[in-house]
Enzyme design. Sequence first.
Site, PDB file in Angstrom:
ATOM      1  N   ARG A  74       0.821  -1.208   0.000  1.00 55.46           N
ATOM      2  CA  ARG A  74       0.000   0.000   0.000  1.00 55.46           C
ATOM      3  C   ARG A  74       0.860   1.265   0.000  1.00 55.46           C
ATOM      4  O   ARG A  74       1.782   1.385  -0.790  1.00 55.46           O
ATOM      5  CB  ARG A  74      -0.990  -0.037   1.163  1.00 55.46           C
ATOM      6  CG  ARG A  74      -2.100  -1.100   0.994  1.00 55.46           C
ATOM      7  CD  ARG A  74      -2.979  -0.871  -0.230  1.00 55.46           C
ATOM      8  NE  ARG A  74      -3.750   0.344  -0.196  1.00 55.46           N
ATOM      9  CZ  ARG A  74      -4.989   0.438   0.285  1.00 55.46           C
ATOM     10  NH1 ARG A  74      -5.594  -0.643   0.772  1.00 55.46           N
ATOM     11  NH2 ARG A  74      -5.634   1.585   0.265  1.00 55.46           N
ATOM     12  N   SER A  75       0.628   2.203   0.890  1.00 60.79           N
ATOM     13  CA  SER A  75       1.287   3.509   0.780  1.00 60.79           C
ATOM     14  C   SER A  75       2.767   3.496   1.118  1.00 60.79           C
ATOM     15  O   SER A  75       3.449   4.513   0.902  1.00 60.79           O
ATOM     16  CB  SER A  75       0.567   4.550   1.646  1.00 60.79           C
ATOM     17  OG  SER A  75      -0.626   4.963   1.017  1.00 60.79           O
ATOM     18  N   ALA A  76       3.288   2.391   1.614  1.00 55.02           N
ATOM     19  CA  ALA A  76       4.744   2.301   1.727  1.00 55.02           C
ATOM     20  C   ALA A  76       5.382   2.409   0.345  1.00 55.02           C
ATOM     21  O   ALA A  76       6.571   2.726   0.218  1.00 55.02           O
ATOM     22  CB  ALA A  76       5.148   0.990   2.399  1.00 55.02           C
ATOM     23  N   THR A  77       4.593   2.175  -0.701  1.00 63.11           N
ATOM     24  CA  THR A  77       5.045   2.383  -2.074  1.00 63.11           C
ATOM     25  C   THR A  77       5.495   3.824  -2.297  1.00 63.11           C
ATOM     26  O   THR A  77       6.414   4.078  -3.087  1.00 63.11           O
ATOM     27  CB  THR A  77       3.904   2.055  -3.063  1.00 63.11           C
ATOM     28  OG1 THR A  77       3.333   0.781  -2.747  1.00 63.11           O
ATOM     29  CG2 THR A  77       4.399   2.044  -4.501  1.00 63.11           C
ATOM     30  N   LYS A  78       4.850   4.772  -1.624  1.00 58.51           N
ATOM     31  CA  LYS A  78       5.162   6.188  -1.846  1.00 58.51           C
ATOM     32  C   LYS A  78       6.628   6.494  -1.560  1.00 58.51           C
ATOM     33  O   LYS A  78       7.248   7.310  -2.253  1.00 58.51           O
ATOM     34  CB  LYS A  78       4.262   7.073  -0.980  1.00 58.51           C
ATOM     35  CG  LYS A  78       2.796   7.105  -1.387  1.00 58.51           C
ATOM     36  CD  LYS A  78       2.022   8.071  -0.503  1.00 58.51           C
ATOM     37  CE  LYS A  78       0.573   8.264  -0.984  1.00 58.51           C
ATOM     38  NZ  LYS A  78      -0.273   7.097  -0.703  1.00 58.51           N
TER      39      LYS A  78
END
Length: 409
Positions: A74-78
């Site tokens: 999820r937002s750890a992708t950012k």
Amino acid sequence: MDVRGTVAEGFEPVREAFARNFAVLGERGAAVAVYRDGRRVVDLWGGAKDVAGGFPEDGDRGGAWQRGTAQVVRSATKGVAAAVLLLLRQRGELDLDAPVGEYWPEFKAHGKERVLVRHVLNHRAGLPVLDRPLTPAEALDPLRGPEAVAAQAPVWEPGTGHGYHALTYGWMLDELVRRVTGRGTGEWIAAEIAAPLDLDLWLGLPAAEEAAGRAGRVGDVGTPEPASPSSSGVLRARPKRSVTEAYQDPDSLTRRAFAAITPFPDQNDPAYRASVMPATNGIATADGLARFYAALIGDVRVDGRGGRGGVRLFDPATVELARAEESAGPDRVLVVGTRFGLGYMLHGSASPFLGPGSFGHPGRGGTLGFADPETGIAFGYVTNGFRRTVTADPRAQALVRAVRGSLGR
């Protein structure tokens, strides 16, 4: 729970905290990896590969989490995607203080002429929502997200405040990378970050890995409950408007930001995992996430690759750029107080990392990756048991506290 893997001497508290997450906090399947000064000191995994699968202790050995099991982060992708823009800047190919429209002319419409590249990274662009949310099919099309953002008017004057761009962050970043390099973000990460570091980390899962996933590599994750940044219990100041009220209000920026894709795609669908959404659908192992952050702050030895010192991504000036505070205070989307550098959350009550100089990014539901230059620590945690948390998940925080204790801090 049969926790597998190894810890270096002195890091035994991390194993204890990891086991306790299963016994007390309801963990289903997870892994944690920690590097110190480019050397792996924690490498642990356990539980079920698929959130709905049986535990190995119940005789379901085929469904056990393996060392190479990967998950949607999820937002750890950012945090991984942010490195692309910072590396392009480090190489002299991108100016963070240039208007986005200088690279992407169509973006300048509807009052966005003053949106700078740095505003995309520090969540000050004023574009966290779409007036017309994308359908799942539209979201999987690499052209539709950028087109929708280009057609969107800001909801506040760019640069004057900050608010978490939960999904639109990825479309803006991806189009910038494409305009500057001619490659999409996923392709760029594969060639310039994952390959040199031999990372089990993808933005756009290759077909060969998807096939391997069916045989036990990429695990199925659970469906997140309605998000709530306050559910971690670490936020000290009560906002004027409660987080619960913001999420319940369909007209709030909070609700609309997370509904920029409606309904959200099935995260276990092969089409979703093969798509490229730099805000939300990266796939990684805990070791892949930790080694990525280790290479941001120091040299990492990778099978003889790189120079004598190994592979390093950020030079010291870029490390300081990534973790210099750009946005702080009440977040117009998350409601609570947040701190951002350029593409990375910074240590604070909403996103507790190891110490004041840490930078990284959590993923909704539990995942966490970060680096702490002062101690040389890089941390990666992935899980299939998604929870309500957007920022500070109790399971991840238990592991962070154990790392801190192992360092005597």
